[in-house]
Enzyme design. Structure first.
Site, PDB file in Angstrom:
ATOM      1  N   CYS A  98      -2.115   9.222   2.959  1.00 20.31           N
ATOM      2  CA  CYS A  98      -1.781   9.001   1.622  1.00 20.31           C
ATOM      3  C   CYS A  98      -3.198   9.566   0.705  1.00 20.31           C
ATOM      4  O   CYS A  98      -2.819   9.206  -0.406  1.00 20.31           O
ATOM      5  CB  CYS A  98      -1.815   7.895   1.347  1.00 20.31           C
ATOM      6  SG  CYS A  98      -3.171   6.814   2.831  1.00 20.31           S
ATOM      7  N   GLU A 128       0.889  -1.289   0.071  1.00 26.97           N
ATOM      8  CA  GLU A 128      -0.013   0.012   0.327  1.00 26.97           C
ATOM      9  C   GLU A 128       0.448   0.931   0.178  1.00 26.97           C
ATOM     10  O   GLU A 128       1.994   1.177   1.395  1.00 26.97           O
ATOM     11  CB  GLU A 128      -0.803   0.091   0.809  1.00 26.97           C
ATOM     12  CG  GLU A 128      -2.431   0.909   1.094  1.00 26.97           C
ATOM     13  CD  GLU A 128      -2.888   1.500   2.544  1.00 26.97           C
ATOM     14  OE1 GLU A 128      -3.128   2.140   2.430  1.00 26.97           O
ATOM     15  OE2 GLU A 128      -3.037   0.232   2.652  1.00 26.97           O
TER      16      GLU A 128
END
Length: 371
Positions: free
Chosen positions: A171, A134
């Site tokens: 993010c 990720e």
């Protein structure tokens, strides 16, 4: 979870099994949900019967230590093997690459910076080891003239909230914004600059984050961008940098797209002023194709999914979790691509760790979690 399958016609039997030691790298910005020794990757590896080698992040060593002690206490109280969970702290990048490519490792889970993640992936791929990533992203956003003409002030408010939330250390932080050149784009950039100047400056996670942010800003400036506001260290409590806004023309961006896609992890963003919709399309083509890679990964996973699980997926659809799930329109795009219902989980940033906690709390109802 083993999903046993018996093919009576061919007399073939199969089932899932543990892969062996799983190395888990946690990020700096989620010490609970994605900690190397307590997050979703860790819980998934343990639930599938794999020992874990956790890499503690230097930004929160004490939090990681407490989680490790809790894991060791759980191992002792349940009679599991004492070496089931191991924790390592600071290692060199070279040692990290050696670790993920070691023949004794079963798999790797990584959450964090894209540059580091891709290096680990190359090492793992070279050794034939599965690695699940990720990664961070600049999360490009395209502002169309019609939307700005209709609700410019509201979009400026929403953008600033998203960009400066948690000092930009999510993010999902929008790090690259493409706007139309001319009066409308200039007005939007001015509105954002005013908000950046007035907004309080937050505290960064660590000194390393501050240094990386300033280095990225300098890289973008050296490539030809102009500084609109900020760009200096300080302005807030503790480790901090000024809220920073940069701008560049669409022509400049297309001449050096790699440099202008440098991620400045923190409270900053780059505005790209496109001369036309056609140039916006060129800019979109020049961006790294991270969404395409997500689509390819999902299709590949569906191809290898056992029939029992596939039937459930086709009936109920897929659920998106994590920060990427918050990208506007991602669920619809994926649904069109894979021809399946795609849903965004409630509270996607916390859904994985909450679900893991509920399963462990009610393990009598979910005995497969403890196998």
């Amino acid at each position: 979870w083993r999903v046993p399958v018996i093919d009576t016609a061919s007399n073939i039997r199969s089932m899932f099994g543990a892969m062996g030691p799983v190395v888990v790298f946690g990020p700096n910005n989620f010490p609970y949900a994605y900690n190397g020794i307590a997050g979703g990757d860790f819980a998934g590896a343990i639930a599938a019967g794999n020992p874990v080698i956790a890499k503690g992040h230097p930004c929160h060593p004490e939090t990681t230590r407490l989680f490790a002690e809790a894991a060791v206490a759980a191992i002792k109280s349940t009679g599991m093997p004492p070496g089931l969970v191991q924790l390592v702290y600071r290692t060199s990048h070279e040692d990290g690459l050696k670790l993920v490519s070691d023949h004794r490792i079963g798999a790797i889970g990584y959450t964090g910076a894209r540059t580091t993640g891709l290096k680990l992936k190359a090492a793992a791929d070279g050794a034939g080891k599965p690695i699940y990533l990720e990664l961070s992203s600049i999360n490009p956003v395209f502002m169309m003239a019609g939307a700005l003409a209709e609700r410019l002030e509201k979009i400026a408010d929403e953008f600033c909230t998203s960009c400066l939330m948690a000092t930009g250390q999510f993010c999902t932080n929008p790090g690259l914004i493409v706007v139309p050149a001319g009066d409308l784009g200039n007005t939007f950039i001015k509105a954002v600059a005013e908000r950046f100047s007035k907004a309080p400056v937050g505290t960064m996670l660590a000194e390393g984050v501050r240094k990386s942010f300033l280095a990225a800003v300098q890289t973008i400036l050296a490539a030809g961008a102009s500084l609109v506001v900020g760009g200096q260290s300080g302005g807030g409590k503790g480790v901090s940098c000024q809220n920073t806004l940069l701008k560049v023309s669409g022509k400049q961006f297309l001449a050096n797209p790699h440099a202008f896609q440098t991620e400045a992890f923190g409270n900053g963003s780059l505005m790209v002023q496109a001369d036309s919709v056609a140039q916006m399309a060129e800019i979109a083509e020049a961006l790294d194709k991270s969404i395409f890679k997500v689509e390819e990964a999902i299709l590949k996973a569906l191809e290898t999914t056992p029939p029992e699980l596939a039937a459930d997926i086709y009936r109920r659809g897929l659920y998106l979790t994590g920060g990427g799930a918050l990208l506007k329109g991602l669920d619809k795009r994926l649904s069109q691509k894979i021809k399946l219902p795609v849903h965004v989980a409630d509270d996607p940033l916390k859904s994985v760790v909450r679900g893991t906690g509920l399963a462990l709390k009610n393990y009598q109802r979910y005995p497969f979690v403890m196998r």
